[in-house]
Scaffold this motif. Structure first.
Motif, PDB file in Angstrom:
ATOM      1  N   ASP B 139       0.815  -1.216   0.000  1.00  0.00           N
ATOM      2  CA  ASP B 139       0.000   0.000   0.000  1.00  0.00           C
ATOM      3  C   ASP B 139       0.852   1.271   0.000  1.00  0.00           C
ATOM      4  O   ASP B 139       0.343   2.372   0.046  1.00  0.00           O
ATOM      5  N   ASP B 140       2.178   1.098  -0.058  1.00  0.00           N
ATOM      6  CA  ASP B 140       3.039   2.279   0.057  1.00  0.00           C
ATOM      7  C   ASP B 140       3.564   2.797  -1.274  1.00  0.00           C
ATOM      8  O   ASP B 140       4.330   3.745  -1.310  1.00  0.00           O
ATOM      9  N   ILE B 141       3.130   2.177  -2.388  1.00  0.00           N
ATOM     10  CA  ILE B 141       3.682   2.578  -3.690  1.00  0.00           C
ATOM     11  C   ILE B 141       3.405   4.053  -4.013  1.00  0.00           C
ATOM     12  O   ILE B 141       4.326   4.787  -4.355  1.00  0.00           O
ATOM     13  N   PRO B 142       2.131   4.510  -3.896  1.00  0.00           N
ATOM     14  CA  PRO B 142       1.920   5.939  -4.197  1.00  0.00           C
ATOM     15  C   PRO B 142       2.780   6.832  -3.308  1.00  0.00           C
ATOM     16  O   PRO B 142       3.361   7.806  -3.778  1.00  0.00           O
ATOM     17  N   ARG B 143       2.916   6.448  -2.038  1.00  0.00           N
ATOM     18  CA  ARG B 143       3.688   7.244  -1.086  1.00  0.00           C
ATOM     19  C   ARG B 143       5.159   7.349  -1.491  1.00  0.00           C
ATOM     20  O   ARG B 143       5.851   8.281  -1.111  1.00  0.00           O
ATOM     21  N   LYS B 144       5.633   6.348  -2.193  1.00  0.00           N
ATOM     22  CA  LYS B 144       7.034   6.388  -2.630  1.00  0.00           C
ATOM     23  C   LYS B 144       7.237   7.380  -3.767  1.00  0.00           C
ATOM     24  O   LYS B 144       8.357   7.581  -4.221  1.00  0.00           O
ATOM     25  N   ARG B 145       6.143   7.952  -4.208  1.00  0.00           N
ATOM     26  CA  ARG B 145       6.171   8.977  -5.254  1.00  0.00           C
ATOM     27  C   ARG B 145       6.964   8.498  -6.462  1.00  0.00           C
ATOM     28  O   ARG B 145       6.656   7.453  -7.009  1.00  0.00           O
ATOM     29  N   GLY B 146       7.949   9.245  -6.866  1.00  0.00           N
ATOM     30  CA  GLY B 146       8.623   8.883  -8.111  1.00  0.00           C
ATOM     31  C   GLY B 146       7.919   9.570  -9.262  1.00  0.00           C
ATOM     32  O   GLY B 146       6.701   9.766  -9.233  1.00  0.00           O
ATOM     33  N   PRO B 147       8.682   9.944 -10.279  1.00  0.00           N
ATOM     34  CA  PRO B 147       8.132  10.683 -11.413  1.00  0.00           C
ATOM     35  C   PRO B 147       6.937   9.979 -12.057  1.00  0.00           C
ATOM     36  O   PRO B 147       5.997  10.634 -12.504  1.00  0.00           O
ATOM     37  N   ALA B 148       6.962   8.650 -12.120  1.00  0.00           N
ATOM     38  CA  ALA B 148       5.862   7.942 -12.772  1.00  0.00           C
ATOM     39  C   ALA B 148       4.553   8.189 -12.029  1.00  0.00           C
ATOM     40  O   ALA B 148       3.514   8.471 -12.632  1.00  0.00           O
ATOM     41  N   ILE B 149       4.598   8.089 -10.707  1.00  0.00           N
ATOM     42  CA  ILE B 149       3.393   8.279  -9.889  1.00  0.00           C
ATOM     43  C   ILE B 149       2.900   9.722 -10.004  1.00  0.00           C
ATOM     44  O   ILE B 149       1.708   9.979 -10.112  1.00  0.00           O
TER      45      ILE B 149
END
Ligand code: GDP
Ligand code: MG
Lengths: 155, 220
Positions: B139-149
């Protein structure tokens, strides 16, 4: 909705200037304001300052530019303007910090420009997302954030 | 209803990108999109990028969903990001080939070879792109941000059906992603066992609105 499949010229072109001037007096010139990042798109949909819907679908070898005339008729014109950009101004405190900061900005694919000893980073996302990536530089005092550069329209 | 009568005037096909980590469901999403676009008369082709095989292209060609000639494979070699961002030459050539073969194309879908969260598409290659993640990645992928997100025109959170099995609250992931993306388009969906999934319809609607120029709220 207007479908725009070609660009009609630059609003500053002498042959367009008079007709645009007349339409502007009649309040018939609409502005389509887009972020700089959108200039790379060949296809997009957006709404002018007067609420007209514009659908752009350009050939692959044509690019949008500031002041491009998108629509022109006897009673209406739509002219594109690039949104003013904000820049994060970073001052490295010595040569070693400047080297490391330059490497870091490149590694993150940030779009930058140079202003003497200050590195300016184009803000294409909320400023916090840039500042977070810089926290080690800022915490140990190698880099400081300077007051923002004056944003210039369409520059 | 095809693109509100403006379909014949567009000088070329719209090109959209689908990026996302390996296994997030990019090909599965394309398999769900194809029949939905076909049902409304959108003429489409697909380009897949694999590292050193044509696995995804062959899967789509075998699927029976689309004329196999409308699926092209680009072998990305060692670096799947380069061919969609720094040097998209191979993919641009493939898209031009699609347009030559099928002059009435409305839409070309380009699937990347599998990306990390730093990956983005060049706007020289595509007009619009989405990034597909799935709830089973945590569940933490969006939180990891990154240009793609942050930069994708649409963020898709796939495999909502798996959320209960991996201890993830899909609603919360969606809410957090929306907040991180400053309310830019973000849609949750499932590409398996959800034939009438509203998320899939919303993705079709978003593509229709943004690049095929259909009315908001209408299927293309
Ligand atoms: N349960 C479930 N499985 C899915 C979903 N979408 C894709 N998958 C499965 O996830 C695996 C990877 O999907 P694939 O489309 O090949 O991912 P890609 O590498 O991103 O193209 C496959 O086994 C799919 O069947 C979904 O919404 N729910
Ligand atoms: Mg795939």
């Amino acid at each position: 909705m207007h479908l725009v499949t070609s660009l009609l010229g630059n609003a500053d072109d002498p042959e367009l200037h008079d007709v645009l001037h007349r339409l502007e007096h009649a309040g018939r010139v609409e502005w389509l304001v887009l972020p700089r990042a959108d200039m790379a798109r060949r296809r997009l949909r957006a709404v002018t300052d007067q609420g007209s819907e514009i659908a752009v679908a350009l050939p692959r070898d044509v690019s949008l530019f500031d002041k491009a005339v998108l629509v022109l008729s006897d009673n209406q014109a739509v002219v594109l303007r690039v949104e003013a950009e904000n820049w994060l101004c970073l001052k490295p405190h010595d040569q070693a910090a400047a080297l490391a900061l330059g490497y870091h900005a490149g590694n993150l694919h940030w779009r930058v420009r140079f202003d003497g000893a200050v590195l300016q980073v184009a803000l294409e996302a909320p400023v916090e997302s840039y500042v977070q990536r810089l926290h080690t530089f800022i915490e140990d005092g190698r880099v400081s954030i300077e007051p923002p550069a004056v944003a210039a329209q369409g520059e | 209803m095809t693109a509100l009568g403006i379909k014949p005037a567009a000088p070329n096909a719209a090109r959209i990108g689908i990026g996302g980590p390996v296994g997030s469901g990019k090909t599965a999403l394309i398999e769900c999109l194809i029949p939905r676009f076909q049902a409304v008369g959108i003429d489409l082709a697909v380009i897949t990028n694999d590292l050193v095989t044509k696995e995804d292209a062959e899967r789509l060609q075998r699927s029976g969903l689309i004329d196999p000639k409308r699926v092209m494979a680009v072998e990305a070699g060692a670096c799947p990001h380069t061919v969609i961002r720094e040097d998209p030459t191979l993919n641009i050539a493939a898209a031009e080939e699609c347009e030559r073969r099928f002059p009435n194309l409305d839409l070309i879908i380009i699937e990347s070879g599998g990306d990390n969260l730093a990956s983005t598409f060049s706007l020289d290659l595509v007009d619009w792109w989405m990034f597909v993640i799935d709830v089973a990645q945590g569940d933490d992928i969006p939180r990891k941000r990154g240009p793609a997100i942050l930069q994708a025109d649409l963020l898709v959170i796939n495999k909502t059906d798996l959320a209960p099995y991996v201890g993830v609250d899909a609603e919360a992931v969606l809410a957090e992603a929306l907040q991180i993306r400053d309310s830019r388009p973000t849609i949750a969906c499932r590409c398996r066992g959800g034939d009438s999934d509203p998320g899939l319809d919303a993705i079709v609607e978003a593509i229709g609105h943004d690049v095929l120029f259909t009315a908001r709220g209408a299927a293309p």
